[in-house]
Design a protein around this motif. Structure first.
Motif, PDB file in Angstrom:
ATOM      1  N   ASN A  65      -8.329  -7.224  13.769  1.00 24.68           N
ATOM      2  CA  ASN A  65      -7.167  -6.361  13.975  1.00 24.68           C
ATOM      3  C   ASN A  65      -7.323  -4.975  13.358  1.00 24.68           C
ATOM      4  O   ASN A  65      -6.487  -4.096  13.591  1.00 24.68           O
ATOM      5  CB  ASN A  65      -5.897  -7.039  13.468  1.00 24.68           C
ATOM      6  CG  ASN A  65      -5.377  -8.084  14.440  1.00 24.68           C
ATOM      7  OD1 ASN A  65      -4.850  -7.742  15.497  1.00 24.68           O
ATOM      8  ND2 ASN A  65      -5.554  -9.356  14.100  1.00 24.68           N
ATOM      9  N   ASP A 113       0.276   5.817  24.083  1.00 25.14           N
ATOM     10  CA  ASP A 113       1.139   5.758  22.895  1.00 25.14           C
ATOM     11  C   ASP A 113       1.186   4.334  22.345  1.00 25.14           C
ATOM     12  O   ASP A 113       1.156   4.132  21.114  1.00 25.14           O
ATOM     13  CB  ASP A 113       2.561   6.226  23.239  1.00 25.14           C
ATOM     14  CG  ASP A 113       2.634   7.725  23.502  1.00 25.14           C
ATOM     15  OD1 ASP A 113       1.661   8.437  23.162  1.00 25.14           O
ATOM     16  OD2 ASP A 113       3.655   8.175  24.062  1.00 25.14           O
ATOM     17  N   TYR A 114       1.256   3.346  23.244  1.00 22.82           N
ATOM     18  CA  TYR A 114       1.302   1.965  22.778  1.00 22.82           C
ATOM     19  C   TYR A 114      -0.031   1.552  22.153  1.00 22.82           C
ATOM     20  O   TYR A 114      -0.067   0.935  21.085  1.00 22.82           O
ATOM     21  CB  TYR A 114       1.657   1.015  23.926  1.00 22.82           C
ATOM     22  CG  TYR A 114       1.738  -0.425  23.459  1.00 22.82           C
ATOM     23  CD1 TYR A 114       2.766  -0.839  22.615  1.00 22.82           C
ATOM     24  CD2 TYR A 114       0.770  -1.352  23.831  1.00 22.82           C
ATOM     25  CE1 TYR A 114       2.839  -2.145  22.157  1.00 22.82           C
ATOM     26  CE2 TYR A 114       0.835  -2.666  23.375  1.00 22.82           C
ATOM     27  CZ  TYR A 114       1.870  -3.054  22.542  1.00 22.82           C
ATOM     28  OH  TYR A 114       1.916  -4.346  22.084  1.00 22.82           O
ATOM     29  N   GLY A 122      -1.975   3.415  20.693  1.00 19.58           N
ATOM     30  CA  GLY A 122      -2.048   4.123  19.419  1.00 19.58           C
ATOM     31  C   GLY A 122      -1.422   3.367  18.255  1.00 19.58           C
ATOM     32  O   GLY A 122      -1.645   3.724  17.086  1.00 19.58           O
ATOM     33  N   LYS A 123      -0.656   2.330  18.540  1.00 22.30           N
ATOM     34  CA  LYS A 123      -0.074   1.507  17.471  1.00 22.30           C
ATOM     35  C   LYS A 123      -1.117   0.585  16.828  1.00 22.30           C
ATOM     36  O   LYS A 123      -0.868   0.003  15.772  1.00 22.30           O
ATOM     37  CB  LYS A 123       1.066   0.642  18.032  1.00 22.30           C
ATOM     38  CG  LYS A 123       2.285   1.426  18.529  1.00 22.30           C
ATOM     39  CD  LYS A 123       3.294   0.475  19.180  1.00 22.30           C
ATOM     40  CE  LYS A 123       4.526   1.201  19.671  1.00 22.30           C
ATOM     41  NZ  LYS A 123       5.449   1.561  18.576  1.00 22.30           N
ATOM     42  N   TYR A 124      -2.276   0.445  17.479  1.00 21.76           N
ATOM     43  CA  TYR A 124      -3.311  -0.472  17.006  1.00 21.76           C
ATOM     44  C   TYR A 124      -4.480   0.282  16.388  1.00 21.76           C
ATOM     45  O   TYR A 124      -4.719   1.460  16.706  1.00 21.76           O
ATOM     46  CB  TYR A 124      -3.843  -1.306  18.183  1.00 21.76           C
ATOM     47  CG  TYR A 124      -2.831  -2.236  18.788  1.00 21.76           C
ATOM     48  CD1 TYR A 124      -2.720  -3.553  18.363  1.00 21.76           C
ATOM     49  CD2 TYR A 124      -1.973  -1.810  19.809  1.00 21.76           C
ATOM     50  CE1 TYR A 124      -1.782  -4.428  18.927  1.00 21.76           C
ATOM     51  CE2 TYR A 124      -1.043  -2.659  20.374  1.00 21.76           C
ATOM     52  CZ  TYR A 124      -0.955  -3.968  19.929  1.00 21.76           C
ATOM     53  OH  TYR A 124      -0.035  -4.812  20.484  1.00 21.76           O
ATOM     54  N   THR A 171      -8.111   0.688  16.686  1.00 22.05           N
ATOM     55  CA  THR A 171      -9.077   0.371  17.738  1.00 22.05           C
ATOM     56  C   THR A 171     -10.480   0.817  17.357  1.00 22.05           C
ATOM     57  O   THR A 171     -10.672   1.873  16.756  1.00 22.05           O
ATOM     58  CB  THR A 171      -8.678   1.036  19.065  1.00 22.05           C
ATOM     59  OG1 THR A 171      -8.584   2.456  18.876  1.00 22.05           O
ATOM     60  CG2 THR A 171      -7.334   0.517  19.548  1.00 22.05           C
ATOM     61  N   LYS A 198       1.963  -5.634  18.618  1.00 28.64           N
ATOM     62  CA  LYS A 198       2.937  -4.678  18.138  1.00 28.64           C
ATOM     63  C   LYS A 198       4.163  -4.661  19.054  1.00 28.64           C
ATOM     64  O   LYS A 198       4.053  -4.922  20.251  1.00 28.64           O
ATOM     65  CB  LYS A 198       2.326  -3.272  18.087  1.00 28.64           C
ATOM     66  CG  LYS A 198       1.024  -3.184  17.299  1.00 28.64           C
ATOM     67  CD  LYS A 198       1.202  -3.566  15.852  1.00 28.64           C
ATOM     68  CE  LYS A 198      -0.098  -3.364  15.073  1.00 28.64           C
ATOM     69  NZ  LYS A 198      -0.005  -3.837  13.682  1.00 28.64           N
ATOM     70  N   GLN A 199       5.304  -4.341  18.502  1.00 29.70           N
ATOM     71  CA  GLN A 199       6.520  -4.229  19.298  1.00 29.70           C
ATOM     72  C   GLN A 199       6.471  -2.950  20.122  1.00 29.70           C
ATOM     73  O   GLN A 199       5.832  -1.973  19.743  1.00 29.70           O
ATOM     74  CB  GLN A 199       7.740  -4.233  18.391  1.00 29.70           C
ATOM     75  CG  GLN A 199       7.970  -5.528  17.671  1.00 29.70           C
ATOM     76  CD  GLN A 199       8.162  -6.717  18.605  1.00 29.70           C
ATOM     77  OE1 GLN A 199       8.874  -6.598  19.616  1.00 29.70           O
ATOM     78  NE2 GLN A 199       7.545  -7.838  18.287  1.00 29.70           N
ATOM     79  N   PRO A 200       7.153  -2.939  21.263  1.00 29.20           N
ATOM     80  CA  PRO A 200       7.196  -1.709  22.095  1.00 29.20           C
ATOM     81  C   PRO A 200       7.733  -0.513  21.311  1.00 29.20           C
ATOM     82  O   PRO A 200       8.536  -0.680  20.414  1.00 29.20           O
ATOM     83  CB  PRO A 200       8.139  -2.099  23.220  1.00 29.20           C
ATOM     84  CG  PRO A 200       8.105  -3.587  23.284  1.00 29.20           C
ATOM     85  CD  PRO A 200       7.891  -4.050  21.872  1.00 29.20           C
TER      86      PRO A 200
END
Length: 265
Positions: free
Chosen positions: A159, A177-178, A180-182, A184, A263-265
């Motif tokens: 993760n 954008d989504y 980008g929450k992780y 990578t 991750k949540q939206p």
């Protein structure tokens, strides 16, 4: 349903459709038309659809059939059915980029339980076995010979360094954008249902789709991913993505290896 016969028929029809598609793909030129929603359709879509739907109706006359290219099949209220996208990734086909697939799946009580995804230009064939596990056939496979069988299993993701795959033709800012929450490690792009298969093989950990798709776009890839230990959930509430919805339209979704911390939206 006799799963052994089902998988044999789906595999054969996918390979036969792939041969027909490649004949047209490798021709000097082919006609491209536009559907009512302005998406492209070619003679390859129509030829593959005619071949697959005739074969499925002959083999399984009592099982409802839903196929992208036959609008008359889109008004059914069904939870157990066969579903076909004869040529997923038509834009990739038209631009001769190779990332297109033949998709045939069997949905049982709203869940895609068996599927075949064949990428004829890449000579990659992914399918669920009669027992429900997923494999990739490699080597010199075809209608007369089975290739080397490689069992598929999703990755054990890190993760802090996830491998993410996203659409080639439908990437947008909301998707970026989504992602980008992780954290990578690498991003790759792929066309058509191959994205599901890349998660199934462990080549990617996560595939978010924040855009319009239909059930025929996803069912076969969903079945392959599930047979490799992966999951597909709705983007909004992370509940399982089900099939047989009105008009066969999907909400946004996430396909992933279960080790990914969603991750949540």
């Amino acid at each position: 349903m006799n799963y052994e016969r089902l998988v044999d028929v789906m595999r054969r029809l996918a390979l036969e459709a792939g041969e027909k598609i490649m004949e047209i793909y490798e021709s000097p030129e082919f006609e491209v038309k536009s559907k009512a929603d302005d998406s492209p359709v070619t003679e390859a879509d129509q030829a593959a659809d005619a071949l697959i739907s005739a074969g499925l109706r002959e083999a399984f006359p009592d099982v409802p059939l839903v196929t992208e290219e036959q609008a008359a099949t889109h008004g059914q209220d069904v939870s157990t059915f066969l579903i076909v996208d004869p040529l997923d990734g038509t834009k990739e086909f038209v631009q001769r980029r190779g990332d297109f697939t033949v998709n045939i799946a069997y949905v049982e009580d709203g869940v895609p339980v068996r599927g075949v995804v064949y990428a004829p230009a890449k000579k990659r064939l992914f399918l669920t076995t009669s027992g429900g596990s997923s494999v990739e056939e490699t080597g010199d496979f075809g209608l007369e010979a089975e290739g080397k069988i490689e069992r598929l299993h999703v990755s054990e993701p890190d993760n802090d360094a996830l491998m993410v795959v996203a659409s080639k033709s439908h990437r947008d800012q909301a998707t970026d954008d989504y992602i980008g929450k992780y954290a990578t490690a690498d991003m790759k792009s792929a066309g058509s249902s191959l994205k599901f298969c890349l998660v199934a093989t462990g080549e990617a950990d996560l595939y978010p789709r924040l855009g319009r798709t239909m059930e025929w776009d996803t069912a076969a890839g969903h079945a392959v991913l599930a047979g490799a230990g992966g999951q597909v959930v709705r983007f909004d509430d992370h509940t399982p993505l089900t099939y047989g919805k009105p008009d066969f339209a999907n909400p946004f979704f996430i396909a992933y290896s279960p080790g990914v911390d969603l991750k949540q939206p």
